[in-house]
Scaffold this motif. Structure first.
Motif, PDB file in Angstrom:
ATOM      1  N   CYS A 254      -0.815   3.051 -10.369  1.00 42.12           N
ATOM      2  CA  CYS A 254      -0.225   1.714 -10.464  1.00 42.12           C
ATOM      3  C   CYS A 254       0.123   1.345 -11.913  1.00 42.12           C
ATOM      4  CB  CYS A 254      -1.145   0.645  -9.857  1.00 42.12           C
ATOM      5  SG  CYS A 254      -0.334  -0.955  -9.737  1.00 42.12           S
TER       6      CYS A 254
ATOM      7  N   CYS B 162      -3.414  -3.224 -10.981  1.00 41.33           N
ATOM      8  CA  CYS B 162      -4.107  -4.157 -10.095  1.00 41.33           C
ATOM      9  C   CYS B 162      -5.538  -3.696  -9.824  1.00 41.33           C
ATOM     10  CB  CYS B 162      -3.340  -4.253  -8.784  1.00 41.33           C
ATOM     11  SG  CYS B 162      -3.220  -2.653  -7.956  1.00 41.33           S
TER      12      CYS B 162
ATOM     13  N   SER C   1      -4.987  -3.169  -4.860  1.00 39.08           N
ATOM     14  CA  SER C   1      -3.657  -2.743  -4.451  1.00 39.08           C
ATOM     15  C   SER C   1      -2.671  -3.867  -4.725  1.00 39.08           C
ATOM     16  CB  SER C   1      -3.619  -2.378  -2.964  1.00 39.08           C
ATOM     17  OG  SER C   1      -3.531  -3.550  -2.168  1.00 39.08           O
ATOM     18  N   CYS C   2      -1.409  -3.520  -4.855  1.00 35.64           N
ATOM     19  CA  CYS C   2      -0.390  -4.548  -5.072  1.00 35.64           C
ATOM     20  C   CYS C   2       0.963  -3.985  -4.651  1.00 35.64           C
ATOM     21  CB  CYS C   2      -0.362  -4.991  -6.539  1.00 35.64           C
ATOM     22  SG  CYS C   2       0.352  -3.750  -7.638  1.00 35.64           S
TER      23      CYS C   2
ATOM     24  N   CYS D 225       2.172  -0.683  -6.186  1.00 35.13           N
ATOM     25  CA  CYS D 225       1.613   0.614  -5.789  1.00 35.13           C
ATOM     26  C   CYS D 225       1.657   0.776  -4.265  1.00 35.13           C
ATOM     27  CB  CYS D 225       0.220   0.827  -6.370  1.00 35.13           C
ATOM     28  SG  CYS D 225      -0.978  -0.489  -6.059  1.00 35.13           S
TER      29      CYS D 225
ATOM     30  N   ARG E   3      -7.446   1.283  -4.222  1.00 34.26           N
ATOM     31  CA  ARG E   3      -6.819   2.494  -4.747  1.00 34.26           C
ATOM     32  C   ARG E   3      -7.740   3.357  -5.607  1.00 34.26           C
ATOM     33  NH1 ARG E   3      -4.822   1.917 -10.066  1.00 34.26           N
ATOM     34  NH2 ARG E   3      -5.203  -0.169 -10.865  1.00 34.26           N
TER      35      ARG E   3
HETATM   36 ZN   LIG Z   1      -1.081  -1.897  -7.825  1.00 33.84          ZN
END
Ligand SMILES: [Zn+2]
Ligand SMILES: [Zn+2]
Ligand SMILES: [Zn+2]
Length: 386
Positions: A338, A343, A346-347, A350, A365
């Motif tokens: 990412c 992050c 997660s975001c 990614c 992640r």
């Molecule tokens: Zn992310």
């Protein structure tokens, strides 16, 4: 894969033939993997500017819809399905675990019907639609270990399965099932006399149908009130191109108080990272690839499959010279790093995309990133069994 339809009943004409829409005007169809939820009894659909409510499961004289039986394994995520209850193995075919729950009944609907009582539909206005996503697709076909080939990464074996096997070919068929257990998770009750169906109110055992009218004719049905029926889930079994990646590396057992959630988080993150990585590597639209997983004794098995009926040949390119396993895993590592947002879990930069919203809260992640890095760094001679 095939389509299911929602027949919008606007004229009382007795039992129809499939697709005999005629001048009724509104007839909807959809990939069955989604249609078994979007058109399920009780669900609401917008078409031609109106809201239509599904009132039952269509029955056609020439199309037999037998009850089938299935068991899904809580320990490893595998599903077995059979035409006869007695054919089902007593323990999981993939991991050997004993089943926590009894077998469930399912049917594969061809179509659904609205009710003649609602022949004009409803004004959409501001009301919210009632619908519910189906469960995800789960693997039925899991080849024996000796069918998996070595790739270019020690401790990762893979096998490809074909949605439409060629005659005489040794390659196994990629078969999956998606199930809709209904709004309460108890399945649906189907009237034996008419096409009416409704969500079941209890998990097991015969239950009373509510008083109802025949959706197609509008006449009061004699089965309401005291007729007892057994619940069934709605299922869709389909074949498509699949690649299964079998990792001989245990995943970190979550130490916290919710081990099942931790496991799910790891496996779901790994599966989706590989799906997104595969779409990049193959240059394929990410919506055309899907992912699921099972757990084998030596580690996770991730399956990527084509979201196109019968398969489009995408997943089967994984493991070839064009898309070697190492490149796939490196691509997944890059994604999980990412770079854009750094992050916490997660975001959108990614893992998060439109197709996996259901799991945005589940993704994490960093543990998967560490695990994949270790796996890529491991030397062949240190990997057990390689
Ligand atoms: Zn992310
Ligand atoms: Zn199992
Ligand atoms: Zn009835």
């Amino acid at each position: 894969m095939h389509d299911v339809r929602l027949e919008v009943i606007r004229e009382a004409r007795g039992r129809a033939q499939p697709w005999e829409g005629g001048d009724n005007g509104v007839e909807l169809s959809r990939d069955a993997a989604l249609g078994i939820s979007e058109y399920a009894p009780g669900a609401e659909v917008v078409a031609a500017g109106r809201i239509w409510v599904s009132a039952g499961i269509a029955r056609y004289p020439k199309e037999f819809m037998p009850d089938r039986y299935y068991r899904s394994c809580d320990a490893c995520h595998h599903v077995q399905i059979a035409d006869d209850r007695g054919e089902l193995a007593q323990s999981c075919l993939n991991c050997g675990a004993a089943y926590a729950a009894p077998p469930r009944t399912c049917v594969e609907p061809i179509g659904f019907v609205t009710s003649i009582a609602d022949r004009n539909g409803r004004d959409p206005g501001v009301s919210r639609l009632r619908s519910r996503p189906a469960d995800e697709a789960r693997l039925i076909t899991i080849p024996r270990l000796d069918r998996f080939a070595e790739g270019d990464v020690p401790s990762v074996r893979f096998v490809t399965l074909r949605g439409s096997p060629l005659p005489g070919e040794a390659e196994a068929e990629g078969r999956l099932v998606v199930v809709n257990r209904g709004p309460k998770g108890f399945g649906f009750l189907r009237c034996p006399w008419c096409e009416h169906a409704e969500p079941a109110r209890a998990a097991f055992g015969a239950q009373r149908l509510t008083a109802h009218r025949d959706p197609r004719t509008g006449e009061a049905c004699g089965a309401g009130g005291d007729k007892q029926v057994w619940p069934a889930d709605l299922a869709h079994v389909f074949e498509t191109d699949v690649v299964q990646l079998r990792f001989s590396r245990p995943f970190p057992e979550p130490a916290d108080t919710a081990p099942a959630a931790g496991r799910e988080s790891f496996l779901r993150t790994l599966s989706e990272a590989l799906r997104l990585a595969a779409s990049r590597l193959l240059g394929v639209d990410r919506r055309d690839l899907r992912s699921t997983y099972v757990v084998a004794p030596e580690g996770p098995v991730v399956a990527l499959y084509d979201g196109i009926p019968g398969g489009a040949g995408y997943s089967r390119r994984i493991g070839s010279e064009e898309a070697p396993i190492r490149r796939l895993l490196e691509e997944a590592v890059e994604l999980l790093e990412c770079r854009a947002a750094q992050c916490a879990s997660s975001c959108r930069a990614c893992l998060n995309d439109y197709g996996n919203q259901l799991w945005w809260d589940v993704f994490d992640r960093k543990p998967v990133l560490a695990w994949l890095r270790d796996l890529l760094a491991a030397r062949a001679d240190r990997v057990p069994g390689a």
